[in-house]
Design an enzyme around this catalytic site. Sequence first.
Site, mmCIF file in Angstrom:
data_model
loop_
_atom_site.group_PDB
_atom_site.id
_atom_site.type_symbol
_atom_site.label_atom_id
_atom_site.label_comp_id
_atom_site.label_asym_id
_atom_site.label_seq_id
_atom_site.Cartn_x
_atom_site.Cartn_y
_atom_site.Cartn_z
ATOM 1 C CG LEU B 16 -2.217 -0.829 1.061
ATOM 2 C CD1 LEU B 16 -2.924 -0.982 2.391
ATOM 3 C CD2 LEU B 16 -3.145 -0.184 0.035
ATOM 4 N N GLY B 20 0.589 1.385 -4.750
ATOM 5 C CA GLY B 20 -0.655 0.835 -4.204
ATOM 6 C C GLY B 20 -1.706 1.921 -4.039
ATOM 7 C CE LYS B 209 12.001 -0.152 -14.986
ATOM 8 N NZ LYS B 209 12.369 1.277 -14.767
#
Lengths: 444, 444
Positions: B16, B20, B209
Amino acid sequence: MSRNDYPPVKVGLIGLGTVGGGVTRVLARNAGEISRRAGREIIITHAAARNLDTTTANTAGMKLTGEALEVVDDPEVAVIVELMGGYEPARGLVLRALANGKHVVTANKAMIARHGNEIFAAAQAAGRMVGFEAAVAGGIPIIKAIREGLAGNRIEWVAGIINGTANFILSEMRDKGRDFAKALAEAQALGYAEADPTFDIEGIDAAHKLTILASIAFGIPLQFDKVYIEGISRITREDVAYARQFGYRIKHLGIARCDEQGAQLRVHPTLIPQQHLLASVNGVMNAVLVKGDAVGQSLFYGAGAGAEPTASAVVADLVDVVRTLTADPENRVPHLAFQPDALSDLPVLPMESVETACYLRLQANDRPGVLADVTRILADRDISIEAILQKRPKPNASASDVPIILLTHPVREQRMNEAIATIEALDSIRAPVMRIRLEPLDSD
Amino acid sequence: MSRNDYPPVKVGLIGLGTVGGGVTRVLARNAGEISRRAGREIIITHAAARNLDTTTANTAGMKLTGEALEVVDDPEVAVIVELMGGYEPARGLVLRALANGKHVVTANKAMIARHGNEIFAAAQAAGRMVGFEAAVAGGIPIIKAIREGLAGNRIEWVAGIINGTANFILSEMRDKGRDFAKALAEAQALGYAEADPTFDIEGIDAAHKLTILASIAFGIPLQFDKVYIEGISRITREDVAYARQFGYRIKHLGIARCDEQGAQLRVHPTLIPQQHLLASVNGVMNAVLVKGDAVGQSLFYGAGAGAEPTASAVVADLVDVVRTLTADPENRVPHLAFQPDALSDLPVLPMESVETACYLRLQANDRPGVLADVTRILADRDISIEAILQKRPKPNASASDVPIILLTHPVREQRMNEAIATIEALDSIRAPVMRIRLEPLDSD
């Protein structure tokens, strides 16, 4: 089932012109990669063209006909690729293909912009798909980006350079100071503009595409007749120059904007700030800028026309259809794009075998002979030099500390490593050599 | 079934923090649009965070816990959104969620780059999906673009600016002549770089990535340990300046290239031509350039980090999952992005109600008073002027034919139409007024 258990998907092609040729070429050339991605082979088994004698497409192995209806009605064909363009008979053929239980992939922006509501309703009723990625911005997967990739956003506006011909003309007017008529003539000579360029320069083609973009961005039905359309034929080279003095470039944009009051759909020449990325989209290239409330501004850039870029979008739609036909919903798109049993064991090469041009910065003693030593070391290893910059010492540096900067032609990493080690061993070199690799990013 | 018949899909959120919070915000704010697209509601019913007291996310209505495992094991939850980051315990939780029959959406590039092969195999075996669009380039839907949108191509190479922190630092060094340390300090002050910036400036984040991009581009397993990684901490402002003298900019790129010999995977500072579009990607923005054999070069540009851009990608993955759970395969993605029964009857506004700034070019008699007349006409209609350019007559024009160019502030089309008609009725105006609309393309 593994992908080898599925029989090939049979495609019927309507239209064997430039794009049709591109589709046959790309499907044949990339057959291996495509079936590794889609989970099964995709082959064109049937093709129709008005004039079979003039096509340059490789139609070996295809059942050919001059009668599109024969392809649309052939029970062997699972997917129809419609590349004839125009409103009719394309619309009738597509509706009939759907009624016959076939999926459809099309590059026909005019048909989708005007008859899409009817066609999609028919597809929905028939439980069949209509792919139209190729209808907007050629090879740029902008339909997929907006429809799926940005699905979490409220799309606030879309602004696109979606007609390559108009963008080429405006780019020429700006870069070479040409007037409109001359730039148009050049576009025609290069094959970028048709003999009758009305659709491109008067904004009708862009309006077709904008109609589609607005619908998928805002969730409104296709409403081509409500687009405000203005072309570029009244723009003078003076306008281009004055705009530049104010800090702007003139681009022909399709703009769709949406708020509580309603949607704006408009195609017109537009002044945009010259430092904006969209202002740097030149020549026949396309770009679509999307403003989403969560993502902010995203830009999607690429070739908006041409045989193979358009074929790229058509084949992507075919793969989409085939993945859906083949896989359980959960495994529709393999996590790594290729089917898990089709991953390649291609080696990852060691860095030593990579070849790039290099920028080298040396801190040298300012004495005659250093540059000769360095260039000799490079020459001994067949490393050729593209440019040398020898700077005066910095004011605050010791007078004997002179930067030498070199650009080399492409060279294998290993050989460059050796050269750098040898250079660093020179008495006259004061610090480690700075090496930065160079990528021209051209289309090699 | 129509979309109203499907119950909401229940999502369990793990983490969160910033992202989030972004996900909860975007799902709540765009709930209407999202369910119109996905075919049913998506709601976060459960959430876990290490420290529930410090979260600023709106968790109203969610079942909260400090124990992620509780969410992963809750039979009510259909999809887990993993936003905790790092290798473990994220990997264990994701594997457990899959074993529990849940779909997973994650923004965790480190976990995917290192453990993706294992995770995807588990997902495949469980018949569940793992969405990871948010793991690469934030809000840019680059995974979808390569995996689906460019599926017809043999991808030859990918070159991306995929770490916003490094790109911000290099942009500052170039634009303001800063040295590395100062630019890094600024990035930290602005919240673009962490207190320990190693992952960003030494290329590890970019390598995570790039590992993912290379796999989906070339169909090879994830191989993070084979990436060549070099950061930007050794780049000096002199390097930036010398590169500029040669016509290049220094960008920190992730580059993957593939041919018959093998694949290259490398992350390093790179000189690229300054006129290339990629060179104009500045600040914290990301961009990925993809070269496909059919499509040519395509560029995908947008925000690579931040709460809401990352949430944009997470929610897109959620919509992807939900569309698949909900629809027949053929109707997975509605043709116009929104479910057919959810299209809006929002009106398309008439052009007269559109408001834009305008460029106006007038051909006037060169006599005192024309400009006064024109500015009076505009003032009478509350049209304010941003800039005026009054040119000397062109050498080949009649001496009395003087162009006057104006930029106005935003004005309603209708009012501008009236003003133009009134201006054109002046005796001193010789030709129709040229009006070109202006779009600032800023983030309004």
